[in-house]
Scaffold this active site. Structure first.
Site, PDB file in Angstrom:
ATOM      1  N   CYS A  18      53.640  11.611  28.717  1.00  0.00           N
ATOM      2  CA  CYS A  18      52.874  12.283  27.671  1.00  0.00           C
ATOM      3  C   CYS A  18      51.571  12.822  28.233  1.00  0.00           C
ATOM      4  O   CYS A  18      51.237  12.617  29.395  1.00  0.00           O
ATOM      5  CB  CYS A  18      52.591  11.329  26.510  1.00  0.00           C
ATOM      6  SG  CYS A  18      51.581   9.918  26.997  1.00  0.00           S
ATOM      7  N   CYS A  21      49.103  10.437  29.864  1.00  0.00           N
ATOM      8  CA  CYS A  21      49.424  10.091  31.260  1.00  0.00           C
ATOM      9  C   CYS A  21      48.774  11.106  32.198  1.00  0.00           C
ATOM     10  O   CYS A  21      48.167  10.753  33.217  1.00  0.00           O
ATOM     11  CB  CYS A  21      50.945  10.105  31.503  1.00  0.00           C
ATOM     12  SG  CYS A  21      51.888   8.941  30.522  1.00  0.00           S
ATOM     13  N   CYS A  86      49.715   9.365  76.707  1.00  0.00           N
ATOM     14  CA  CYS A  86      48.461   8.615  76.572  1.00  0.00           C
ATOM     15  C   CYS A  86      47.971   8.643  75.130  1.00  0.00           C
ATOM     16  O   CYS A  86      48.552   9.302  74.271  1.00  0.00           O
ATOM     17  CB  CYS A  86      47.388   9.197  77.496  1.00  0.00           C
ATOM     18  SG  CYS A  86      46.970  10.910  77.074  1.00  0.00           S
ATOM     19  N   CYS A  89      47.294  12.021  73.547  1.00  0.00           N
ATOM     20  CA  CYS A  89      48.503  12.699  73.062  1.00  0.00           C
ATOM     21  C   CYS A  89      48.790  12.269  71.618  1.00  0.00           C
ATOM     22  O   CYS A  89      49.094  13.085  70.749  1.00  0.00           O
ATOM     23  CB  CYS A  89      49.724  12.351  73.925  1.00  0.00           C
ATOM     24  SG  CYS A  89      49.629  12.921  75.632  1.00  0.00           S
ATOM     25  N   ASP A 506      45.650  53.359  40.214  1.00  0.00           N
ATOM     26  CA  ASP A 506      45.311  54.173  41.370  1.00  0.00           C
ATOM     27  C   ASP A 506      46.311  55.333  41.386  1.00  0.00           C
ATOM     28  O   ASP A 506      47.436  55.190  40.908  1.00  0.00           O
ATOM     29  CB  ASP A 506      45.446  53.332  42.640  1.00  0.00           C
ATOM     30  CG  ASP A 506      45.318  54.164  43.894  1.00  0.00           C
ATOM     31  OD1 ASP A 506      44.308  54.872  44.014  1.00  0.00           O
ATOM     32  OD2 ASP A 506      46.236  54.122  44.729  1.00  0.00           O
ATOM     33  N   ASP A 709      42.298  49.579  47.550  1.00  0.00           N
ATOM     34  CA  ASP A 709      42.373  49.105  46.161  1.00  0.00           C
ATOM     35  C   ASP A 709      42.000  47.631  46.038  1.00  0.00           C
ATOM     36  O   ASP A 709      41.777  47.144  44.921  1.00  0.00           O
ATOM     37  CB  ASP A 709      43.803  49.284  45.613  1.00  0.00           C
ATOM     38  CG  ASP A 709      44.210  50.746  45.530  1.00  0.00           C
ATOM     39  OD1 ASP A 709      43.338  51.570  45.222  1.00  0.00           O
ATOM     40  OD2 ASP A 709      45.390  51.056  45.779  1.00  0.00           O
TER      41      ASP A 709
END
Length: 819
Positions: A18, A21, A86, A89, A506, A709
């Site tokens: 609802c 919620c 490593c 990384c 335009d 535009d």
């Protein structure tokens, strides 16, 4: 480096029922540190969160939602990664994965050489993760995708299956419950003389599993709200049915409590059971209906082909569409779907693009033409180079835009949200007041009346209808728009579009085709149209000027054979000269002819008339004598006049804006019956002209397609971009017409009006339902008409209200318009 901008994350949430919620989750997310904005949508069951990645991480959002008693739907993946050596990384990969939209959380393990990734289903794929990792220089072994399935559909089907199962079992249990309740009235006592005590105990045994197993979801939801000192729909149902059940348990096992007060003990197990089963039926019907609201997205997802045939190492290879890379050469045969976006490299065909653009007529494709993924190849076989794959394809972008629009909230939804935040506590207050009034001032048996009316008020109140009123209509409306080739970016745009009073077009590329075409050929005596055109085209054969292109296109359309030219000369801004089959041919404007001493004679009158209509004239001279006039103009699109007439019929003022001279602009305006012309407007001033119209009190929609535009599209109340235009214009717009067909302007406005009308109907129903029936449930009609509302009828009415709202929204799927 600048600060990383806000990131957006979408989460799927289960357990919402609802509007309250929605309000609770939005409040919790908004109060989370680092969150700029949070929008929760009941119909799509999603939360869209805009947050600062420097201040918070997605894990905080999922925790906040789960603490409220809701579930965040997620998919857990293990991604094998090769080449990490490593800790740096690990850090690099983890950071990269966590930045991908749709990733909730990613943890990389160096020892196991993999990443554990939580993702939002449907928002990101294994391929997306792999590409990000591989871009860092690591390798991801091929793994099964497993994400192409519509997860939302599966989740919805599972929800419907569970609700159906519980409803059927509940129905099986309450049918004998009703028989026991009416044992004497049904004349069953001679068959089995049940004592009242035994009857009550049998009812108790039948109702208890209905109350605490079938109705467990209501208790679970109510408990979650109690922990956070809030209330929602589940609270109303749990308290209401528990009151009826608890009263009945006391009457069954402790009847002396009632006898001492002179009250005959009665039970209401049937009331509690019927309420739970009827509400489950309502939620079952609602879940099915809500599944239909997202059908547009499902259809779009279903368009995506699963495989592609690509050429690698000079061999044809069938592969998953996710494995197609930019630059791959793809082969498409007749009847096959085009897997990704690209450019035709070899061959030609006609392609059905109706599923993307809404245009039914197939489009011819040849070398260097663009093709769109998910469209269908109709006739020939061709090869194309992949230019956009994965989430960059037009289809993926359309799906993303539609999902974002469906998750957005228009201003009209804010009223419902505000009311919903106070709704449940108010209803509980009314229910308590109802109980007190009936208990102390009602007729005998006062306790029974008080209890039943208390339950009726608790059950009949329906925040569900309020919560679903807006998002379901937005979902169906934007989905319908996508089916018709209209992308509406937000719910806000959908609402504003129906309020427009003025549409500004335009000119170039919007009302007109945006490219010059030969409209007329006027020969003098001794020459004919085809001869003049052949000579002009032969002279212009190697020119790249737009006017030359118009002449060559006309000659090609008439299948004219061109001659070779010699001694070609170009006079910039004036014309050209060349020798064709030994004849001197000149082509140019009036000024060029005068400079060459060519008398235009009686052609001048016709020339002045055509110039007044805004057309460009090119005089052709053969062997020093005028031979005729070629008339070139940027012609009006076939649909422009019809669209503008339709807008007039709807009551809109239609304005044209252009950088062209006033004479040429007014000629076009007369042709298409434009109300007002804004001519000689520089690109940088277009936005200012829109602003001036707005200061006049007009609500302005701007329709355009070019880069120049974009500022005007952004300034307008609603910017409508043609999909055939530039990316900048499309990005600046609120609505995009994928096919570029101007009829989409009318369709978009009419769809907006239909959707907002649908939302208002839903809100009216939700408000009217609660406003009218809550007092009826409280018993206001009893003093006048002796009418009381049974809690069972209250449950049926409540369930029906939600189903009605969703079903009304689904009517938008039938939206049609013809011009």
């Amino acid at each position: 480096m600048g600060k990383e901008p806000f990131k957006k994350l979408d989460l799927f949430i289960s357990g919402m029922h609802c509007a309250s919620c929605v309000a609770r989750i939005e409040k919790a997310l908004t109060q989370t540190q680092g969150v700029k904005e949070a929008r929760v949508n009941l119909a799509t069951e999603t939360a869209s969160i805009l947050y600062d990645p420097d201040k918070t991480v997605p894990h905080h959002f999922t925790k906040a939602i789960q603490d409220l008693g809701f579930e965040v739907k997620r998919k857990k993946l293990i991604l094998p990664i090769q080449g990490m050596s490593c800790a740096s990384c690990v850090k690099r990969v983890e950071t990269a994965l966590n930045k991908i939209p749709g990733v909730i959380q990613a943890h990389v393990n160096l020892a196991l050489q993999n990443a554990k990734v939580d993702i939002t289903p449907g928002k990101v794929t294994v391929r997306d993760l792999a590409l990000e990792v591989e871009a860092l220089g690591y390798k991801v072994p091929h793994i099964e995708e497993g994400l192409g399935i519509d997860k939302e559909k599966l989740a919805r089907e599972e929800e419907v299956k569970n609700l159906k199962q519980k409803f059927i079992i509940g129905l099986i249990l309450i049918i004998p419950l009703f028989i026991l309740m009416s044992w004497d009235h049904l004349g069953l006592s001679p068959l089995w003389d049940l004592s009242k005590k035994t009857n009550f105990i049998l009812q108790f045994l039948l109702q208890t599993p209905v109350q605490f197993w079938i109705g467990w979801q209501f208790y679970k939801g109510a408990w979650a709200t109690i922990k956070h000192k809030t209330t929602d729909m589940n609270t109303l149902i749990a308290v209401g049915t528990s009151a009826a059940y608890g009263y009945s348990v006391l009457a069954t096992f402790f009847p002396s409590l009632f006898a001492a007060q002179g009250i005959a003990p009665e039970v209401y197990f049937d009331t509690a059971g019927a309420i739970i089963v009827i509400i489950l039926l309502g939620r079952l019907l609602e879940a099915r209906a809500k599944g239909k609201t997202s059908e547009a997205i499902k259809r779009l997802l279903g368009l995506q082909p699963k495989t592609a045939i690509i050429i690698r190492e000079e061999q044809e290879l069938e592969t998953s569409v996710e494995d197609v890379r930019i630059g791959d050469i793809v082969i498409v045969r007749p009847g096959e779907k085009i897997p990704v976006d690209g450019t035709v490299m070899e061959g030609n065909s006609s392609v059905d693009e109706s599923m993307i653009t809404g245009e039914a007529i197939p489009v011819e494709k040849k070398f260097n033409d663009e093709v769109i993924g998910a469209t269908i190849n109709k006739t020939g076989t061709f090869k194309f180079k992949a230019t956009k794959v994965g989430k960059e394809t037009m289809l993926a972008q359309i799906i993303k835009l539609v999902e974002e629009a469906q998750g957005s909230k228009p201003p009209i939804a804010r009223l419902a949200d505000l009311i919903a935040s106070y709704f449940v506590p108010t209803v509980m207050g009314i229910a308590l007041l109802t109980f007190i009034i009936w208990f102390f001032f009602g007729p005998e048996p006062a306790l029974t009346y008080a209890l039943l009316n208390f339950v009726a008020v608790m059950i009949i109140a329906c925040p569900c209808a309020l919560g679903l009123a807006t998002p379901t209509s937005i979902m169906v409306g934007t989905g319908k728009g996508a089916e018709m080739g209209i992308l509406i970016r937000t719910g806000d745009a959908l609402e504003k579009a129906h309020k427009l009073t003025t549409i500004v077009f335009d000119k170039t590329g919007t009302i007109t085709k945006g490219a010059p075409s030969v409209t007329d050929i006027i020969p003098v005596e001794g020459f004919n149209n085809k001869e003049i055109l052949r000579l002009a085209a032969s002279a212009e054969k190697f020119s790249e000027h737009p006017l030359a292109e118009a002449i060559l296109n006309k000659a090609k359309a008439l299948n004219l054979t061109l001659d070779d030219s010699a001694h070609f000369q170009a006079f910039p801004g004036q014309g050209i000269a060349a020798e064709i089959q030994g004849k001197e041919v000149m082509l140019g404007n009036a000024h060029f002819m005068e400079s060459k001493g060519i008398a235009l004679k009686d052609m001048q009158t016709k020339a002045d008339l055509l110039s007044g209509k805004g057309k460009t004239l090119m005089f052709i001279v053969v062997q020093g004598k005028i031979a005729g006039i070629l008339v070139v103009a940027d012609i009006v699109k076939p649909e422009s006049q019809k669209v503008i007439a339709a807008l007039h019929d709807l009551g809109f003022e239609v304005i044209m804006i252009t950088g062209d001279g006033r004479k040429a602009a007014e000629a076009i305006a007369r042709e298409v019956e434009i109300d007002r012309v804004l001519a000689e407007v520089l690109p940088k001033d277009k936005a200012n002209e829109i602003k001036k119209l707005q200061t006049e009190g007009k609500i302005v929609g701007m329709v355009g397609d070019g880069i120049n535009d974009a500022p005007a599209l952004a300034q307008a109340d609603i910017g409508i971009a043609l999909g055939t235009g530039t990316d900048v214009a499309i990005e600046s717009a609120d609505i995009t017409l994928i096919s570029g067909d101007l009829k989409g302007v009318v369709t978009a406005i009419m769809l907006s009006k239909a959707t907002i009308r649908n939302i208002k109907q839903n809100l009216f129903w939700a408000f009217a339902y609660n406003t009218i029936l809550i007092p009826v449930a409280a018993g206001v009609l009893f003093p006048f008409f002796k009418i009381l509302l049974s809690p069972m009828f209250a449950a049926a009415a409540m369930a029906l209200s939600s189903v009605t709202v969703v079903s009304n929204a689904l009517r938008l799927r039938k939206f049609r318009i013809s011009l």
